[in-house]
Design a protein around this motif. Structure first.
Motif, short mmCIF file in Angstrom:
data_model
loop_
_atom_site.label_atom_id
_atom_site.label_comp_id
_atom_site.label_asym_id
_atom_site.label_seq_id
_atom_site.Cartn_x
_atom_site.Cartn_y
_atom_site.Cartn_z
N VAL A 83 42.37 -17.51 30.84
CA VAL A 83 43.55 -18.27 31.27
C VAL A 83 44.14 -17.74 32.57
N ASP A 84 44.01 -16.45 32.80
CA ASP A 84 44.66 -15.84 33.97
C ASP A 84 44.33 -16.52 35.29
N PRO A 85 43.05 -16.82 35.56
CA PRO A 85 42.76 -17.46 36.85
C PRO A 85 43.48 -18.80 37.00
N ARG A 135 47.20 -18.04 37.53
CA ARG A 135 47.47 -17.52 38.88
C ARG A 135 47.35 -18.62 39.92
N ARG A 136 46.37 -19.51 39.72
CA ARG A 136 46.21 -20.63 40.64
C ARG A 136 47.45 -21.52 40.60
N PHE A 187 55.64 -12.42 35.76
CA PHE A 187 54.35 -12.25 35.08
C PHE A 187 53.81 -10.82 35.19
N GLY A 188 54.49 -10.00 35.95
CA GLY A 188 54.05 -8.62 36.08
C GLY A 188 52.96 -8.43 37.11
N ALA A 244 46.87 -22.58 29.57
CA ALA A 244 47.75 -22.11 30.66
C ALA A 244 49.09 -22.83 30.61
N ALA A 245 49.08 -24.12 30.28
CA ALA A 245 50.33 -24.87 30.20
C ALA A 245 51.25 -24.30 29.12
#
Lengths: 369, 369
Positions: free
Chosen positions: A44-46, A49-50, A67-68, A109-110
């Motif tokens: 999910v991170d990519p 981040r996008r 988000f740190g 991600a949502a």
């Protein structure tokens, strides 16, 4: 009430990619859950981040801080973005129903964006100055910036779904929007309860509030995973109920940790929730017990906590315990978990396919104080 | 900066249903615009009320208060819910491109919900205690309730689109979400500028902020109307540009009214924006003029306004005027309007079809102080 499970580390991480696989004993241990979480975070991170990178200037900076990923001065940080339980539930629910892994990443991600939007706003309302061992966004950037960053994250969550070509994305968007309304109602009930006396709050009210505030998004995460796997209505509702019940168990355990938790693990002083006079689930259950300890607790809660008065704090902790608050909360958590398992078995009868979801549900409730 | 056009009454109302029709002289007068607005309000209100009715308990109550449908005690009110300019733009743009009238009603309601979500939050951040001649939601219910009601309205807007079977609803949802991000960036820039000295803010910055804060949603409203009418990409972008330019003209005139407006019409004391030391467009233009009046204005703005000091207030008003702030703002507004007309003629070459949009654009800029 603090949303459950925001401040504890994920523990040792397993191997990414082992989702849905049981270990050799056939049970699910903390390491498997950690592996599922790490796998979800990596997936999910990519996307996350996008999405955040598309935000304009200062709004992006506040989000990246929250988000740190950045320090307050904008330099990169390798921080703790939280345990990714909600995106893991989306992905694991989708996988359990046979959906291709990559399909549900935007939905995951949502859900994570919605979760973080509520954290940004809750911290403003609750005046919580610390989250994930760092100053909260409002404490660094001010209330307006934290409110606006939260607003933008909600919009971003909906944009991810609106731009997702997956056939389930539209139904998912409606369901996520409904969930946001429920989260708002839960936080509203929570802040309203803070203004009432501890004897004016019923256990049913606090349970309903916890379901709206914590259960709803965990349920929605599981439901979205089901929708993305093309599950039928009944299975989607069973997944939602699984997430809700597990979410309530999660909150019950989190409230136990808020009183009896180890400060080295929670990042908060022991008994923090009691010092703040929070009407957490064990406290309200204790107050409703009709025991002599309940009367003592009511008396202690009627006065503000005086800093450094550890003796009275210890008496308060003991009163909650003797009034049965801890036992009740742990029993309720077990009860909710068994309901969660029942719902899960309806949607995913094959235990092997349900593996990752089981591991996640057990992980959030097996955490010990 | 106050979002444009929130406190003035809509004026005399024309006949509902006359959208797109010119009056006998071939020009558009205030009465025609009032008719378009009344028609839009009548079309959108049932959808809006239905959406708000779906909210839970206290959140619904705050929203109904904010819209002017209820008093603070929950009894019905026949209040002023605002002029419905944004929903009118959605419906008029859709009609101008040949879309069936009823198709775009949900999109129009979604835009109005977004607008009102931003008003609820902006009032909290700006500590504005009055809106539409009534105490703001935060002043009545507290900050947390106003923030949560705003959050819920944003979710409701997206839910309306996610549940709308119209083929354009998904693209519209993405566009509306993008617009929310831009609105947040605009409000962020605004609050950040409030903390800077008047000489540290450039005219370009204030114009960019006004475009994000006011132009973006008016542009989005027009673009959504185009999308719902099945317009091509170029036409949708031209409609967006039309709304943006008209929105900037709108804000320029609103800022003029914020200084030279009639208190009986604005519901605010004369010169309110100057007393609050707002860096509105005429003020920043005046400060940037390099005239002796600019130096005097800078000096006056360097000190806080003292309540009841009407003499200094009058000197401040005069300094903005002598430094050319009023003329500049009115000239800019005219310039933006002519750009708006140009964009509109690209998307809607037939003046009869463009009638309602023209009437709305002229209405918002023909308002006099």
């Amino acid at each position: 009430m603090r949303p459950a499970g925001e401040v504890r580390p994920a523990g040792s991480a397993g191997t990414a990619g082992d989702i849905g696989r049981q270990n050799s004993s056939g049970a699910f241990d903390g390491q498997e859950a950690a592996g599922v979480l790490e796998w979800a975070r990596a997936s999910v991170d990519p996307e996350l981040r996008r999405a955040v990178a598309s935000l304009p200037g200062q709004i992006r900076r506040i989000a990246r801080y929250h988000f740190g990923w950045e320090h307050a001065d904008g330099t990169p940080a390798t921080g703790n973005a939280g345990k990714a339980i909600r995106p893991a539930l989306v992905l694991a629910a989708s996988a359990a129903l046979g959906g291709p892994q990559s399909d549900a990443v935007r939905a995951a991600a949502a859900v994570e964006l919605v979760h973080n939007f509520t954290l940004l706003h809750d911290d403003v309302m609750d005046r919580d100055a610390t989250r994930r061992h760092r100053p909260t966004a409002w404490a660094v950037f001010g209330d307006a910036d934290a409110i606006l960053a939260g607003d933008a994250l909600q919009a971003l969550a909906q944009r991810l779904l609106a731009e997702d070509p997956h056939p389930a994305s539209k139904v998912a968007a409606a369901r996520l929007a409904d969930c946001v309304v429920e989260l708002c109602a839960g936080q509203q009930a929570d802040t309203a309860m803070e203004r009432r006396g501890p004897d004016e709050v019923t256990l049913d009210e606090v349970l309903a509030m916890a379901e709206a505030k914590t259960g709803a998004l965990l349920g929605c995460a599981c439901a979205l995973g089901g929708l993305y796997a093309g599950a039928g209505e009944e299975d989607v509702e069973a997944l939602d109920a699984f997430g809700r019940e597990a979410g309530l168990a999660f909150q019950l355990i989190d409230d136990v940790i808020g009183i009896w938790g180890d400060p080295r693990r929670t990042g908060k002083p022991a008994g923090a929730d009691l010092m703040a006079r929070k009407k957490s689930l064990p406290v309200v259950a204790a107050l409703a017990s009709g025991t002599p300890a309940a009367a003592e607790l009511a008396e202690l809660y009627g006065l503000p906590h005086e800093e450094g008065d550890t003796e009275t704090l210890e008496r308060t902790v003991l009163a909650v315990e003797r009034a049965g608050g801890r036992d009740w909360a742990q029993g309720q958590a077990a009860d909710r978990m068994s309901r969660a398992m029942h719902e899960l078995s309806r949607a995913v009868p094959d235990p092997a396919a349900a593996g990752a979801l089981l591991a996640l549900a057990e992980f959030v409730t097996r955490r010990t104080a």
